[in-house]
Design a protein around this motif. Structure first.
Motif, short mmCIF file in Angstrom:
data_model
loop_
_atom_site.label_atom_id
_atom_site.label_comp_id
_atom_site.label_asym_id
_atom_site.label_seq_id
_atom_site.Cartn_x
_atom_site.Cartn_y
_atom_site.Cartn_z
N HIS A 254 0.84 -1.21 0.00
CA HIS A 254 0.00 0.00 0.00
C HIS A 254 0.87 1.26 0.00
CE1 HIS A 254 -3.69 2.31 1.11
NE2 HIS A 254 -2.79 3.12 1.70
N LEU B 173 2.67 1.83 -3.33
CA LEU B 173 1.81 2.32 -4.40
C LEU B 173 1.34 3.75 -4.14
CD1 LEU B 173 -0.28 -0.91 -5.10
CD2 LEU B 173 1.53 0.08 -6.51
N THR B 174 0.89 4.05 -2.93
CA THR B 174 0.37 5.40 -2.67
C THR B 174 1.48 6.45 -2.72
OG1 THR B 174 0.58 5.03 -0.28
CG2 THR B 174 -1.57 4.59 -1.28
N PHE C 274 -3.28 5.93 -7.11
CA PHE C 274 -3.38 5.04 -5.96
C PHE C 274 -3.51 5.90 -4.69
CE2 PHE C 274 -0.82 2.08 -8.74
CZ PHE C 274 -1.87 1.20 -9.00
N TRP D 178 -4.99 -3.94 -6.33
CA TRP D 178 -5.26 -2.74 -5.53
C TRP D 178 -6.74 -2.66 -5.16
CZ3 TRP D 178 -3.29 1.31 -2.88
CH2 TRP D 178 -4.12 2.40 -2.64
N ASN D 179 -7.60 -2.80 -6.14
CA ASN D 179 -9.03 -2.64 -5.89
C ASN D 179 -9.59 -3.73 -4.98
OD1 ASN D 179 -9.16 -0.33 -7.50
ND2 ASN D 179 -9.74 -1.47 -9.35
N LEU E 231 -5.68 -4.06 -1.65
CA LEU E 231 -4.69 -3.16 -1.07
C LEU E 231 -5.21 -1.77 -0.71
CD1 LEU E 231 -1.59 -3.91 -3.36
CD2 LEU E 231 -2.13 -4.88 -1.11
N ARG E 232 -6.27 -1.33 -1.30
CA ARG E 232 -6.64 0.09 -1.19
C ARG E 232 -6.94 0.52 0.25
NH1 ARG E 232 -12.45 0.70 -1.68
NH2 ARG E 232 -13.44 -1.32 -2.07
#
Length: 846
Positions: free
Chosen positions: A274, A277-278, A297, A320-321, A324-325
């Motif tokens: 997470h 990506l963010t 992200f 992600w969806n 991980l989001r």
């Protein structure tokens, strides 16, 4: 000892040495006069260590026919001429006075723990004649499938003459390797993401960030000498991160130690992903990027899949969806108990070093009841960081020196054998609740530990049981099941160098060679960017009447079977095997053993064209002298460009490979994938099942009744459990952090000790839903509160006079972890669960 140095002094370096009377007094302030160095007298003979699955090429110093020292083969590009402590134990193991010296037979029909088998010596002729007679009875009754063979440690080549040939030619499908109690689950991580179901290699020479996750490669796992050699430089130039509930050797030297709550590895991996990506720290060369360059992200937000253009990967946005989001560092802290700030700091360090990052995943991650998904989650970080097949990263197996396959035995398989090889296997692989999907193919993986359950469910399923270099009655979780199963077997033959718990149930005991110095084989492996082949050869004079189980014993058994009317096995060995130098067929067991090694290695020492890699080997004699041959350096970006062995040919964050395998298994049982996951004990349903994700810990024992979580780990001295009967093992046991020489201790955090009113040195009982063991307690800050850690290896009741507290009375030295670890599995792989906090325990003063 002759020098006057006690064993304790050898371990601690103390100065209580009784010097000769004429020697001058010295002290730390008066330098000793240097003595001229004396080169070792004797011959260094090349061979291969068998202490772990690295199979290091070694040399053994032979003096007057006896092995006295061991070192790494100087030609090795993998171990750099060194061995780890396990290699140095070879002479003590080989000359262990408690080794089995001659064949023996049981005279007491009653079997059980502590019951004297009343073994008496017999000849090899009588032992193998008895076995052949039992086997022939199965052929005559049409029950060849009731012959079961199980192997423990083995050689990668000559094992085929036993494991690959005996069951096929005789006619049984019930043959099983030990591998599923070893490390099979960790292969599911790289297998279901990049299509590589194997042990990884690592470019430690150029790694800038080393993440040891659920493994301690300075002590166990694979490539210990290479890791020990490279580790100091990594510490100096980069970052070392250890994820382990216990302060391991690596953790003690790491820049960051993350004492994770056992079994929550998938959650921690998700939180790190997470952050990567963010904060835009993923590797764009490997993974790709958003088409407009803007990072979408954002925590909690769904991302349009069409907005991201992937390169070498597949399904990142789906991952992600689906998973991980919402897995922020704060969420990760709640589950894994690792502070959010540390999660963020570690993720940034990994992202900064990318792609020269190694996320080295070990059995501690994957060998839990839902370990496949934990393995996928941790390994997927390598994909995010772009460290796959690049400098400083994680590699697949490099191309190695060529070996010749043994001749096919198909022509020697008769109709009885073909019929006997069909049918369900005792390990339950491929059952609805046991997909065992090694290589993503349902039913393809072995489920070693489940064989005991199969034997108990169907007592008539096994009439003749053969096992080599094994001790499942000690080394498999729920060990008590094996004792019950073995006690009911009508005829059991155990081929091992040293008698063990499992041997106590045998009807015939056959003394095996200690193959590192007494047997012939060719070993293949890889490490440090090179695949290699190394030799095992008869380096020393055999002291006892021992024989190599995979070649010599098979030849002699085949002779016996031929004399009783079944010539197929012997004819295969005698007709298909020829000396590559002379063209002669073998006439004795020893000739067969060496010829088999020569045949498989002939492409190296008799190469028709120059080989890539080391300098040419000039004949069999030269190969025996040098002992090994390494192939060329690993080819980078091996899987890039659509060459990964997955369904999409890319690195799969959304595993179409897993999806296909599960669909095939569900179709077989005319049900849904969700149903398969449910009966197999997994939580995920729907699309979540195809991405790396966190599966909640499956715990045996309520927190109320079993408030502490038990952690099992491996000693750097264990040689996979075969060294506990040598004095060096017991004396140097304290090299394992927190352990004590000549004892067995369970480590508990002082905070827990204070709550329970326990102190170091107390004798305690450890009780789980599976059983109770006893050992000493040590309060130690190297284990997180709420957990207790105990090293595997002690607790032997029948492994010799050193390993046991009282061998004659079957009194163990400490306790065997496997008597309290519950019998459970990661059913997608078939691997035994032994890690991940799945066993709850309570500890009380004895």
């Amino acid at each position: 000892m002759a020098t006057g140095v006690s064993a304790g002094c050898l371990a601690t370096g103390c100065a209580s040495v009784s010097a000769p009377a004429a020697a001058p007094l010295t002290s730390a302030f008066i330098p000793r006069q240097a003595r001229p160095s004396r080169p070792a007298q004797g011959q260094w003979v090349a061979s291969t260590c068998q202490g772990c699955t690295q199979w290091c090429a070694i040399q053994i110093l032979v003096q007057d026919g006896r092995a006295t020292r061991v070192r790494g083969n100087p030609l090795s590009k993998t171990n750099h001429g060194y061995v780890c402590p396990r290699g140095h134990l070879i002479p003590q193991q080989m000359y262990d006075p408690d080794r089995i010296k001659v064949p023996m037979k049981r005279t007491n029909p009653v079997k059980g723990r502590g019951i004297d088998p009343k073994f008496v010596p017999i000849s090899w002729d009588e032992a193998l004649d008895t076995l052949a007679e039992k086997m022939m009875a199965l052929r005559k009754s049409g029950e060849t499938h009731k012959l079961v063979y199980m192997r423990g440690r083995y050689s990668p080549t000559s094992t085929e003459l036993l494991y690959g040939t005996l069951p096929k030619v005789f006619g049984t499908g019930n043959y099983f390797s030990h591998s599923a109690i070893c490390a099979e689950a960790e292969k599911m991580g790289p297998g279901l993401t990049q299509g590589f179901f194997g042990y990884r290699d690592y470019d430690l020479e150029k790694t800038n960030c080393l993440v040891c996750w659920g493994t301690d490669p300075l002590a166990s796992n694979r490539m210990v000498p290479n890791t020990m050699n490279r580790f100091p430089d990594i510490v100096k130039r980069g970052t070392v991160i250890a994820v382990d509930p216990r302060l391991s050797n690596v953790a003690a030297k790491a820049h960051e130690w993350l004492p994770i709550s056992p079994g929550t590895d998938g959650a921690l991996a998700g939180a790190i992903a997470h952050v990567l990506l963010t904060e835009g720290l993923w590797n764009r060369e490997f993974v790709g990027d958003f088409k407009d360059g803007k990072n979408l992200f954002v925590a909690g937000q769904i991302v349009d899949e069409a907005a991201f253009a992937e390169k070498e990967s597949y399904g990142l946005v789906k991952w992600w969806n689906l998973e991980l989001r919402n897995q922020t560092p704060a969420w990760g802290e709640q589950v894994s108990l690792i502070p959010a700030a540390q999660i963020q700091r570690v993720a940034r360090a990994m992202g900064k070093a990318a792609p020269r990052v190694v996320v080295w995943m070990g059995p501690g991650v994957a060998m839990s009841p839902r370990g496949t998904y934990a393995a996928m989650a941790v390994y997927a970080l390598n994909g995010l960081l772009g460290s796959i097949d690049v400098e400083g990263g994680v590699w697949q197996s490099p191309s190695g020196p060529p070996l010749a396959p043994f001749p096919k035995a198909d022509a020697y398989v008769d109709e009885i054998a073909k019929a006997g090889s069909k049918g369900k296997k005792l390990d339950g692989r491929g059952a609805k609740d046991m997909p065992a999907m090694m290589n993503a193919k349902p039913g393809s993986g072995v489920v070693t530990n489940n064989v005991a359950n199969g034997m108990l469910k169907d007592p008539g399923a096994v009439k003749v049981f053969i096992s080599t270099w094994s001790n499942f009655a000690f080394s498999a979780t729920g060990a008590q099941r094996w004792e019950k199963a073995l006690a009911a077997v009508p005829f059991f033959v155990h081929m091992v160098p040293s008698a063990s718990e499992m041997t106590q149930f045998a009807d015939i005991v056959l003394p095996s060679t200690f193959n590192s110095a007494e047997g012939w084989s060719i070993v293949t492996n890889m490490g440090n960017g090179h695949a290699y082949a190394s030799i095992q050869q008869g380096a020393i004079k055999r002291l006892w009447d021992v024989k190599q189980e995979e070649t010599e014993v098979m030849w002699l058994l085949a002779e016996k079977l031929k004399a009783k009317g079944f010539a197929n096995l012997f004819d295969y060995y005698a007709k298909e095997f020829k000396d590559p130098e002379t063209g002669k067929a073998p006439t004795t067991a020893l000739e067969f053993s060496e010829i088999a090694a020569k045949m498989t290695s002939a492409p190296i020492w008799a190469a028709k064209e120059p080989l890539k890699g080391d300098a040419p080997i000039l004949g069999w004699a030269d190969f025996k002298k040098k002992g090994m041959f390494s192939g060329p350096r690993y080819t980078l970006k091996k899987g890039w460009g659509g060459k990964f062995a997955t369904e999409t040919k890319k690195f799969e964050f959304y595993s179409e490979t897993l999806k296909k395998g599960l669909a095939e298994h569900a179709k077989k049982y005319e049900t849904s994938i969700d149903d398969i996951l449910g009966v197999s004990g997994y939580v995920a349903r729907g699309e979540l099942a195809f991405v790396p994700h966190y599966e909640p810990v499956k715990r045996h024992g309520s927190v109320q009744d079993f408030p502490l979580t038990f952690i099992d780990y491996k000693s750097r001295l264990n040689r996979e459990g075969r060294s506990a009967n040598v004095p060096w093992y017991q004396e140097f046991k304290k090299v394992d952090p927190g352990d004590v020489s000549w004892s067995d201790v369970v480590k508990m955090n002082p905070k827990d000790g204070a709550k329970l009113g326990l102190k170091s040195g107390d004798t305690v009982t450890i009780t789980s839903m599976a059983g109770t063991i006893s050992c000493q307690l040590k309060l130690w800050e190297g284990v997180r509160p709420g957990t207790v850690a105990k090293c595997y290896g002690q607790g032997h009741w029948a492994y010799g006079r050193v390993a046991a507290q009282d061998f004659g009375k079957a009194t163990p030295r400490g306790g065997n972890n496997n008597e309290i670890l519950v019998d459970d599995y990661d059913r997608l792989s078939g691997a035994t669960a032994r890690n991940g906090g799945f066993t709850g325990v309570r500890i009380q003063k004895a």
